[in-house]
Design an enzyme around this catalytic site. Structure first.
Site, mmCIF file in Angstrom:
data_model
loop_
_atom_site.group_PDB
_atom_site.id
_atom_site.type_symbol
_atom_site.label_atom_id
_atom_site.label_comp_id
_atom_site.label_asym_id
_atom_site.label_seq_id
_atom_site.Cartn_x
_atom_site.Cartn_y
_atom_site.Cartn_z
ATOM 1 N N CYS A 86 0.830 -1.206 0.000
ATOM 2 C CA CYS A 86 0.000 0.000 0.000
ATOM 3 C C CYS A 86 0.869 1.262 0.000
ATOM 4 O O CYS A 86 1.512 1.549 -0.994
ATOM 5 C CB CYS A 86 -0.976 -0.044 1.167
ATOM 6 S SG CYS A 86 -2.344 1.104 1.007
ATOM 7 N N HIS A 203 -3.518 -5.907 1.176
ATOM 8 C CA HIS A 203 -2.825 -6.042 2.460
ATOM 9 C C HIS A 203 -2.745 -7.497 2.912
ATOM 10 O O HIS A 203 -3.643 -7.975 3.601
ATOM 11 C CB HIS A 203 -3.557 -5.229 3.529
ATOM 12 C CG HIS A 203 -3.390 -3.764 3.372
ATOM 13 N ND1 HIS A 203 -2.407 -3.048 4.009
ATOM 14 C CD2 HIS A 203 -4.076 -2.874 2.628
ATOM 15 C CE1 HIS A 203 -2.494 -1.767 3.669
ATOM 16 N NE2 HIS A 203 -3.504 -1.632 2.829
ATOM 17 N N GLU A 205 -0.938 -8.610 5.234
ATOM 18 C CA GLU A 205 -0.778 -8.663 6.703
ATOM 19 C C GLU A 205 -2.113 -8.582 7.433
ATOM 20 O O GLU A 205 -2.196 -8.869 8.618
ATOM 21 C CB GLU A 205 0.175 -7.546 7.172
ATOM 22 C CG GLU A 205 -0.419 -6.154 7.306
ATOM 23 C CD GLU A 205 -0.572 -5.410 5.975
ATOM 24 O OE1 GLU A 205 -0.582 -6.077 4.919
ATOM 25 O OE2 GLU A 205 -0.710 -4.176 6.001
#
Lengths: 229, 81
Positions: A86, A203, A205
């Site tokens: 990002c 994302h 994560e």
């Protein structure tokens, strides 16, 4: 594998990235402060999401000049693995470690949703735990994720396999409706020519435990962990 | 010396802000408007002996930081030129 997560002023997802790597993956991970020049002997650098320097001027434009980025550029030039998620992707583009740029979403709105991502190249250090054509369910949350690059450069990137991830629908097909931000060629993630620097808007994560709504992000971290030199 | 820098989206690059402004203007009745682009206007004070020195400095600043050539064009005006 030893990981370093860079913390810039305005980073948001550094904690989640650290959690995914250290707690979920059980790997050695530490925070690297943006004003330091030492990378502490890590083997993979992660530039996290967020709004470094308030996104002033352009996203990633100021963070790119943080002292640590000189070391990151040298690390990348020596073949070290760097992943930017990002805002990290935006910083990598601004630092010219990855071709192209990220600009305002076609809708002009901030988008926060779960999308389908198709793996276009599974023979990179960042995707080797996947197969070409695999679909990943990952969250995106950004206002400036529209990927842009000159048309002739895009053609070359496609030929070389640098387009790693693309936005698709649940059946794995590209369509305008399945392209959340209007990115050229529905690009969600790209690598440099040497395939040791990778940037993506989704994302991973935030998708590492069932409780978070999915675990597909683990495949990215497992790929990298399996690529230790 | 004052330098005025104008940064605009590159020709051919999708400019969703410009497009939104254009369609708003048209819906307000300004049917004669087209080609709207939204960019940035940056004012700088540059210490320089001559305008051409300020111009050289401004160009370097644009290339290093103020504009991203992948998506933006820039031009600037140096006061007194």
């Amino acid at each position: 594998m030893k990981w370093g997560v860079v913390r810039f002023p305005g980073s948001l997802d550094d904690g989640d990235a650290l959690y995914a790597i250290a707690e979920v993956m059980g790997q050695d991970a530490r925070i690297l402060w943006h004003k330091d020049e030492s990378l502490g002997g890590v083997e993979c650098i992660l530039l996290p999401g967020g709004f470094s320097y308030g996104d002033y001027l352009r996203t990633g434009a100021i963070a790119r000049f943080s002292p640590i980025m000189k070391s990151v550029a040298k690390f990348a030039a020596d073949g070290g693995l760097v992943i930017g998620i990002c805002n990290g992707f935006q910083i990598l583009c601004e630092a010219h470690l990855i071709p192209g740029a990220l600009t305002r979403n076609r809708s002009l709105s901030f988008i926060c949703e779960r999308v389908w991502i198709r793996v276009e190249n599974a023979s990179t250090p960042f995707t080797r735990a996947t197969k070409r054509g695999d679909l990943l369910r990952l969250p995106i949350k950004h206002g400036e994720g529209l990927y842009v690059a000159p048309e002739d450069e895009l053609r070359q990137m496609e030929e070389r396999g640098q387009v790693i991830l693309r936005y698709v629908d649940a059946d794995g097909r590209e369509s305008d409706a399945a392209n959340p931000n209007g990115s050229m060629r529905a690009i969600a993630g790209v690598a440099n020519q040497r395939f040791n620097v990778f940037g993506l808007m989704p994302h991973p994560e935030h998708a590492v435990e069932a409780m978070l709504g999915g675990v597909d992000g683990l495949k990215i971290f497992q790929s990298i962990a399996g690529s230790a030199r | 010396m004052q330098v005025k820098v104008f940064v605009t989206p590159r020709m051919g690059i999708l400019d969703p802000q410009g497009r939104a402004v254009e369609s708003s203007l048209q819906s307000l009745g300004f049917k004669n408007v087209s080609g709207v682009k939204v960019g940035k206007y940056i004012l700088l004070e540059v210490e320089a002996r001559t305008a051409s020195e300020a111009r050289d400095e401004a160009k370097k600043m644009c290339e290093a930081l103020l504009a991203n050539p992948v998506i933006e064009d820039y031009r600037f005006e140096v006061d007194g030129e």
